[in-house]
Enzyme design. Structure first.
Site, PDB file in Angstrom:
ATOM      1  N   GLU A  94      -9.851  -5.594   6.856  1.00 13.86           N
ATOM      2  CA  GLU A  94     -10.265  -6.695   5.980  1.00 13.86           C
ATOM      3  C   GLU A  94     -11.189  -7.682   6.675  1.00 13.86           C
ATOM      4  O   GLU A  94     -10.719  -8.600   7.356  1.00 13.86           O
ATOM      5  CB  GLU A  94      -9.029  -7.445   5.440  1.00 13.86           C
TER       6      GLU A  94
ATOM      7  N   LYS B 188     -11.019  -3.570   2.868  1.00 16.04           N
ATOM      8  CA  LYS B 188     -10.738  -4.686   1.949  1.00 16.04           C
ATOM      9  C   LYS B 188     -11.809  -5.743   2.167  1.00 16.04           C
ATOM     10  O   LYS B 188     -11.658  -6.636   3.005  1.00 16.04           O
ATOM     11  CB  LYS B 188      -9.347  -5.252   2.224  1.00 16.04           C
TER      12      LYS B 188
END
Ligand code: 13P
Length: 340
Positions: free
Chosen positions: A175, A217
């Site tokens: 992420e 992500k």
């Protein structure tokens, strides 16, 4: 296919996405403050219990990201949360980063901590039932930032984290969040996102990460929240997908966006637009891994009272369904009104 590649694929299964419920103790305290609820361990448990016992949650939710404390907590009937989720066909995941700290000699910039003893912690999380992990890096846009230093430090940490997870049995969510704070134009966000993703995939390669066992992500390409020109849903979709196509190898199992402070309906509409415009033309599924954009209506309805649990659960089920549709490009804003 490896077990971890199967986990990564299950996380982005068609019409499903991830519920991020991994707020650290500090972050959940902030969220609870907005509804005037004390952040006690029991209140945090009760709130997560509400989320995870929502009927039908597994229809549109493939996995839930938990925080260390939550992975060790139990539902009211004594079932550990990880087991409660698994029984519904939902993969339990775990946030393994230790949050952000100031990056030395880089004013205004952060680096994510938590690599020390990570292998040991991952081994314990596997025993507690976790199947996947999350590590969030934060890139801030501002005057003269991000710096090369910040991008390199955060990409390096993501690469090391992902390798350690894979070596010890968790599928990593990678992420890199480019924050929407500030007044920058969408073009600047696009440029910084491209720079960040290129650095991240180089670091994953250097660290020998098997991309098929990972989920990305990212944040969407979006104008800063104080920018006068806010882009249309179609423009966000076009720019976001353009950057992803340039930077994300086709081997990656899937892409699950964070919501990052977008309103719940905006986050749903943007995801839907990408899937509508590019249907059948992308190498990876595009879905959601939302925290605020899934939880906000439920949190507000709950207000810490047992009497409001059913209403709060209905609101979570609704947002999960809307985003499940958006993950297939089948969402329509009028479905929101019908539900209301
Ligand atoms: P938001 O969707 O609220 O940005 O949270 C997702 C998340 O997990 C951030 O790390």
């Amino acid at each position: 296919m490896s077990e971890l590649a199967k986990v990564a694929q299950a996380m982005v299964a068609r019409g499903k996405g991830i519920l991020a419920a991994d707020e650290s103790t500090g972050t959940i305290e902030k969220r609870f403050k907005s509804i005037a609820v004390d952040s006690t361990e029991e209140n945090r448990r009760a709130y997560r219990d509400l989320l995870f016992t929502t009927r039908g949650l597994g229809e549109h939710i493939s996995g839930v990201i938990l925080y260390d404390e939550t992975l060790r907590q139990k539902s009211a009937d004594g079932t550990p949360f990880a087991e409660l989720l698994s029984r519904q066909g939902i993969l339990p995941g775990i946030k393994v980063d230790a949050g952000t700290a100031d990056l030395a000699f880089c004013p205004g910039e952060k680096v994510t901590e938590g690599l020390d003893k990570l292998a040991k912690r991952v081994q314990e999380y596997v025993k507690l039932g976790a199947k996947f992990a999350k590590w969030r890096a934060v890139i801030t846009i501002g005057k003269d930032i991000p710096s090369t230093t910040c991008i390199a430090a955060n990409a390096h940490a993501l690469g090391r984290y992902a390798a350690i997870c894979l070596a010890h049995g968790l599928a990593p969510i990678v992420e890199p969040e480019v924050l929407m704070d500030g007044d920058h134009a969408i073009e600047r966000c696009e440029e910084v996102t491209e720079w960040t993703l290129n650095a991240v995939y180089e670091a994953l390669y250097v660290n020998r990460v098997t991309l098929e066992e990972t989920v990305l992500k990212p944040s969407m390409v979006i104008a800063g929240k104080d920018c006068a020109r806010q882009a249309s849903v179609a423009e966000v979709a076009e720019r976001t997908v353009r950057v992803l196509k340039r930077c994300v190898p086709a081997a990656v199992a899937g892409i699950a966006f964070l919501s990052g402070g977008q309103s719940d309906e905006q986050a749903t509409a943007n995801l839907d637009s990408m899937n509508r415009i590019f249907t059948g033309r992308l190498p990876w599924p595009l879905t959601f891994s939302y925290g605020r954009a899934l939880q906000q209506p439920s949190l507000k309805a709950w207000k810490g009272a047992a009497a409001n649990v059913a209403q709060a659960q209905a609101l979570l089920a609704h947002r999960a369904r809307m985003n499940g549709l958006a993950a297939m490009g089948e969402y329509r804003p009028d479905l929101e009104k019908k539900a209301a």
